[in-house]
Design an enzyme around this catalytic site. Structure first.
Site, short mmCIF file in Angstrom:
data_model
loop_
_atom_site.label_atom_id
_atom_site.label_comp_id
_atom_site.label_asym_id
_atom_site.label_seq_id
_atom_site.Cartn_x
_atom_site.Cartn_y
_atom_site.Cartn_z
N SER A 103 -2.93 9.49 -9.53
CA SER A 103 -2.95 8.56 -8.40
C SER A 103 -1.55 8.29 -7.88
CB SER A 103 -3.62 7.24 -8.83
OG SER A 103 -5.00 7.41 -9.06
N LEU A 251 -6.85 10.11 4.04
CA LEU A 251 -7.81 9.98 2.94
C LEU A 251 -8.43 11.32 2.58
CD1 LEU A 251 -9.65 6.66 3.88
CD2 LEU A 251 -8.05 7.02 1.99
N GLU A 375 -11.22 5.72 -2.45
CA GLU A 375 -11.15 6.80 -1.45
C GLU A 375 -12.53 7.36 -1.13
OE1 GLU A 375 -7.84 9.47 -1.96
OE2 GLU A 375 -6.79 7.97 -3.16
#
Length: 396
Positions: A103, A251, A375
């Protein structure tokens, strides 16, 4: 059949389908380099980081920059310009270490850096991208709000013009790297549509606070962003982004990395269960010799190999320029759900040991409960795929 051929064709339990042969030499080298970094710098410490709910970003970010994975799929400005598949393989190895580490890299490269690279001005690119690629500056991506997660069009953060300046007011939630970021990419509704802004750390009216008591992604910084009439110059606006297409494109980049990353988490859980099953003795023999455990291992191995195959296929499509967002949604939906099942099954194989941080399984299992949500939730991605299949959009 000769003995040499028999040896060559032998099944490798941790690469059952021989997927390694699908990679080019450069891809394999990148994969191996990141895997070695994770084995040396992440795996020995990440259990402690998870337990303490802290991660040494100040040390890791420059090391990740030196490794070349920050914005590695972008061109120029100190970025490596690697293929999408190579970037995906790096994400796979990073998440085999921990979802929080992937991440960190994903938010830096596929969200914050990609937003600047794709939608920013040349001045913004020169100002931020080289430092971010080197891990000398950290970025975050402010889109999600307390009441606007799956529906970003309902965001309440507003930006209004005041002469040549912009005034931002609002709140962002669940922001990875938020409190440690040198620059936040903040998306806000304006009279001209959704626009992106670069908000440097220390800007008057811009504050952050970390979210505590998490039981998932504990080796990751998660924050709330507060914007109290933050005044920004005109040069803070990302000039090329004029609608939700801007943040949604970012995204999609990050979701692509998750397709690979989830396969890495699944692989780590499966390999831990496989190794443990051969060592754990019950009723006078290894539990790996029992039918029930072999069924679990076979099911996990199938899920892991299928996930890697799907990820590689989507990577090839992205490199060819044919990958659609709906196909990325299918990849995230399939691979994260599969990884969750692998983690839960592996936890059972390990028995009581499966709930301790001496093994990676419970950590991955908890982390994946966040990955399946952020997401794009599994439900939303299912509806994206369903809409593409039927031509009817249930989300609207």
């Amino acid at each position: 059949m000769t003995a040499a051929a028999t040896t060559q064709d032998a099944i490798r339990p941790k690469d059952f389908l021989g997927l390694d042969q699908l990679l080019g030499d450069e891809e394999r080298d990148i994969r191996d380099t990141v895997r070695a970094f994770v084995a040396d710098r992440i795996v020995p410490h990440v259990g402690d980081w998870f337990e303490a709910a802290e991660v040494p970003v100040a040390e890791l970010a420059p090391a990740l920059g030196k490794l070349g994975v920050l914005g590695m799929h972008l061109e120029g400005y100190g970025c490596a310009g690697a293929s999408a598949t190579a970037y995906g393989l790096a994400c796979l190895e990073l998440e085999a270490g921990d979802s929080g580490i992937r991440s960190l890299v994903s938010v830096q490269g596929s969200l914050a850096m990609y937003a600047i690279h794709r939608w920013g001005s040349e001045e913004q690119k020169q100002r931020w991208l080289p430092a971010m690629a080197a891990g000398e500056a950290i970025g975050c991506f402010g889109l999600t709000e307390p009441d606007a997660g799956s529906d970003p069009g309902a965001m309440r953060t507003r930006a209004r013009r005041d002469g040549d300046d912009w005034i931002l007011h609002g709140q962002k939630m669940w922001i990875t790297n938020g409190s440690i970021a040198d620059v936040a990419v903040v998306w806000a509704a304006t009279d001209d549509g959704v626009r992106g802004f670069l908000v440097p750390k220390g800007t008057k009216g811009f504050t952050t606070q970390d979210i505590h008591k998490k039981l998932s992604l504990r080796a990751s910084v998660t924050s709330e962003l507060l914007l109290d009439d933050v005044r920004l110059p005109a040069g803070a606006l990302l000039p090329e982004a004029t609608s939700l297409r801007g943040p949604l494109s970012c995204l999609n980049e990050a979701r692509f990395g998750i397709v690979f990353g989830a396969a890495g988490a699944a692989r780590a859980c499966f390999e831990a269960a496989l190794d443990y099953s051969k060592e754990r003795i019950a009723f006078g023999r290894p539990i790996a010799a029992t039918q029930l455990q072999q069924l679990k291992l076979a099911t996990m191995a199938t899920d892991v190999n299928r996930s890697v195959l799907l990820a590689l296929h989507l990577g090839r499509m992205k490199d060819q320029g044919t990958l659609r967002p709906e196909q990325v949604s299918m990849g995230k939906l399939a691979n994260v759900n599969a990884a969750l099942e692998v983690a839960r099954t592996a936890r059972q194989v390990l028995g009581a040991n499966g709930v301790t941080l001496e093994y990676p399984v419970i950590r991955h299992m908890n982390n994946l409960e966040s990955v399946v949500t952020y997401e794009g939730t599994a439900d939303v991605h299912a509806l994206v795929v369903g809409g593409a299949l039927t031509g009817m959009q249930a989300l609207r």
